[in-house]
Design a protein around this motif. Sequence first.
Motif, PDB file in Angstrom:
ATOM      1  N   LYS A 125       0.918  10.563  -3.218  1.00 29.56           N
ATOM      2  CA  LYS A 125       1.426   9.860  -4.398  1.00 29.56           C
ATOM      3  C   LYS A 125       1.641   8.377  -4.114  1.00 29.56           C
ATOM      4  N   ASP A 126       1.833   8.030  -2.835  1.00 25.62           N
ATOM      5  CA  ASP A 126       2.037   6.631  -2.443  1.00 25.62           C
ATOM      6  C   ASP A 126       0.720   5.938  -2.120  1.00 25.62           C
ATOM      7  N   GLY A 127      -0.392   6.573  -2.453  1.00 26.29           N
ATOM      8  CA  GLY A 127      -1.687   5.946  -2.204  1.00 26.29           C
ATOM      9  C   GLY A 127      -2.231   6.182  -0.818  1.00 26.29           C
ATOM     10  N   GLY A 128      -1.753   7.219  -0.146  1.00 31.06           N
ATOM     11  CA  GLY A 128      -2.310   7.580   1.154  1.00 31.06           C
ATOM     12  C   GLY A 128      -1.486   7.128   2.336  1.00 31.06           C
ATOM     13  N   ALA A 129      -0.521   6.251   2.143  1.00 28.11           N
ATOM     14  CA  ALA A 129       0.316   5.816   3.262  1.00 28.11           C
ATOM     15  C   ALA A 129       1.257   6.937   3.667  1.00 28.11           C
ATOM     16  N   GLY A 130       1.454   7.107   4.989  1.00 28.58           N
ATOM     17  CA  GLY A 130       2.374   8.122   5.463  1.00 28.58           C
ATOM     18  C   GLY A 130       3.792   7.794   5.025  1.00 28.58           C
ATOM     19  N   MET A 131       4.618   8.831   4.920  1.00 28.95           N
ATOM     20  CA  MET A 131       5.994   8.631   4.491  1.00 28.95           C
ATOM     21  C   MET A 131       6.711   7.695   5.452  1.00 28.95           C
ATOM     22  N   GLY A 132       7.268   6.630   4.911  1.00 31.68           N
ATOM     23  CA  GLY A 132       8.029   5.689   5.717  1.00 31.68           C
ATOM     24  C   GLY A 132       7.197   4.665   6.451  1.00 31.68           C
ATOM     25  N   THR A 133       5.878   4.723   6.330  1.00 28.83           N
ATOM     26  CA  THR A 133       5.028   3.778   7.060  1.00 28.83           C
ATOM     27  C   THR A 133       5.331   2.342   6.671  1.00 28.83           C
ATOM     28  N   ARG A 134       5.406   2.091   5.374  1.00 29.77           N
ATOM     29  CA  ARG A 134       5.679   0.729   4.901  1.00 29.77           C
ATOM     30  C   ARG A 134       7.072   0.285   5.320  1.00 29.77           C
ATOM     31  N   GLU A 135       8.044   1.186   5.177  1.00 26.04           N
ATOM     32  CA  GLU A 135       9.416   0.842   5.526  1.00 26.04           C
ATOM     33  C   GLU A 135       9.568   0.569   7.029  1.00 26.04           C
ATOM     34  N   CYS A 136       8.906   1.371   7.850  1.00 26.46           N
ATOM     35  CA  CYS A 136       8.953   1.134   9.297  1.00 26.46           C
ATOM     36  C   CYS A 136       8.275  -0.179   9.665  1.00 26.46           C
ATOM     37  N   ALA A 137       7.164  -0.485   8.987  1.00 25.84           N
ATOM     38  CA  ALA A 137       6.477  -1.749   9.248  1.00 25.84           C
ATOM     39  C   ALA A 137       7.361  -2.934   8.898  1.00 25.84           C
ATOM     40  N   ASN A 138       8.117  -2.825   7.809  1.00 25.05           N
ATOM     41  CA  ASN A 138       9.022  -3.909   7.429  1.00 25.05           C
ATOM     42  C   ASN A 138      10.139  -4.075   8.463  1.00 25.05           C
ATOM     43  N   ALA A 139      10.711  -2.965   8.913  1.00 27.39           N
ATOM     44  CA  ALA A 139      11.749  -3.035   9.944  1.00 27.39           C
ATOM     45  C   ALA A 139      11.187  -3.634  11.227  1.00 27.39           C
ATOM     46  N   GLU A 140       9.989  -3.217  11.585  1.00 26.74           N
ATOM     47  CA  GLU A 140       9.339  -3.747  12.785  1.00 26.74           C
ATOM     48  C   GLU A 140       9.134  -5.253  12.681  1.00 26.74           C
ATOM     49  N   ALA A 141       8.720  -5.728  11.523  1.00 22.18           N
ATOM     50  CA  ALA A 141       8.462  -7.161  11.350  1.00 22.18           C
ATOM     51  C   ALA A 141       9.729  -7.979  11.554  1.00 22.18           C
ATOM     52  N   VAL A 142      10.841  -7.526  10.973  1.00 17.47           N
ATOM     53  CA  VAL A 142      12.098  -8.262  11.114  1.00 17.47           C
ATOM     54  C   VAL A 142      12.591  -8.196  12.561  1.00 17.47           C
ATOM     55  N   LEU A 143      12.485  -7.038  13.191  1.00 18.19           N
ATOM     56  CA  LEU A 143      12.913  -6.908  14.579  1.00 18.19           C
ATOM     57  C   LEU A 143      12.066  -7.768  15.509  1.00 18.19           C
ATOM     58  N   ARG A 144      10.792  -7.891  15.213  1.00 20.40           N
ATOM     59  CA  ARG A 144       9.949  -8.766  16.046  1.00 20.40           C
ATOM     60  C   ARG A 144      10.320 -10.233  15.870  1.00 20.40           C
ATOM     61  N   LEU A 145      10.666 -10.631  14.659  1.00 19.83           N
ATOM     62  CA  LEU A 145      11.126 -12.002  14.450  1.00 19.83           C
ATOM     63  C   LEU A 145      12.417 -12.257  15.230  1.00 19.83           C
ATOM     64  N   LEU A 146      13.349 -11.315  15.161  1.00 22.54           N
ATOM     65  CA  LEU A 146      14.584 -11.445  15.923  1.00 22.54           C
ATOM     66  C   LEU A 146      14.296 -11.428  17.426  1.00 22.54           C
ATOM     67  N   GLY A 147      13.354 -10.581  17.822  1.00 29.22           N
ATOM     68  CA  GLY A 147      12.983 -10.514  19.227  1.00 29.22           C
ATOM     69  C   GLY A 147      12.414 -11.822  19.734  1.00 29.22           C
TER      70      GLY A 147
END
Length: 233
Positions: A125-147
Amino acid sequence: MFVMTIDQRGSTGDRDRVPDFIAALARLGPTGFERSVGDEVQGVVPDAAHVVDIALFALRTGHWYVGIGVGTVELDAGASPREGAGTGFVAARKAVEQAKAAGSQVPLSVVPGTMGREARNRADKDGGAGMGTRECANAEAVLRLLGRIVQERTEAQWRVVDALHRHGAGRHGTQKQVAAELGITEQSVSRTVLRSGWQEEWAARPAAEMLLDFARLRVGGNPAGTGASGEGI
């Protein structure tokens, strides 16, 4: 629930840093991190804020690959992480491998665990993306900026930043107290705060925590602070 797998970088040409790292993590707060295999540690972390603390501490030293798995955890209270099962553990393994493949990027990755047929149906229903994939990618992006912020600080900047943290971030008169403690001028402290990105880091930490919690809810992992049976980890 969050599972963190953290592996030592360049361990073949370096000393074993695992014992000191585990001891340092214990000083950050209650943890159940243990050596899992070789120069790798693993732990289950119920709270997103603590995940951020651990991740940034590990990235600060430059000696670790950080993998964060978001998913279910099956682990009895007080048991070793090595006895655990669930999608969070599988995701953490994949995450640390992705962190190792990050190249010149900050070596951190956040990966969602899969949840079987229900998750696949919802993913369709989300267009093929795994559950939480987008949300995890967003968290990863912010954590990498902080890193990136914490990795680029100099030792002199860390002296000031650590002192500020000890005295309580944001309290009136903190910079004056730190200047007196370190034997430098208040203007030097102010310049260091500006150049170190300290204020930006602490302003962005809640965003990273929120995104991790959102990813946990999206993936469907255990509620914070509970194991598979609802008991506290």
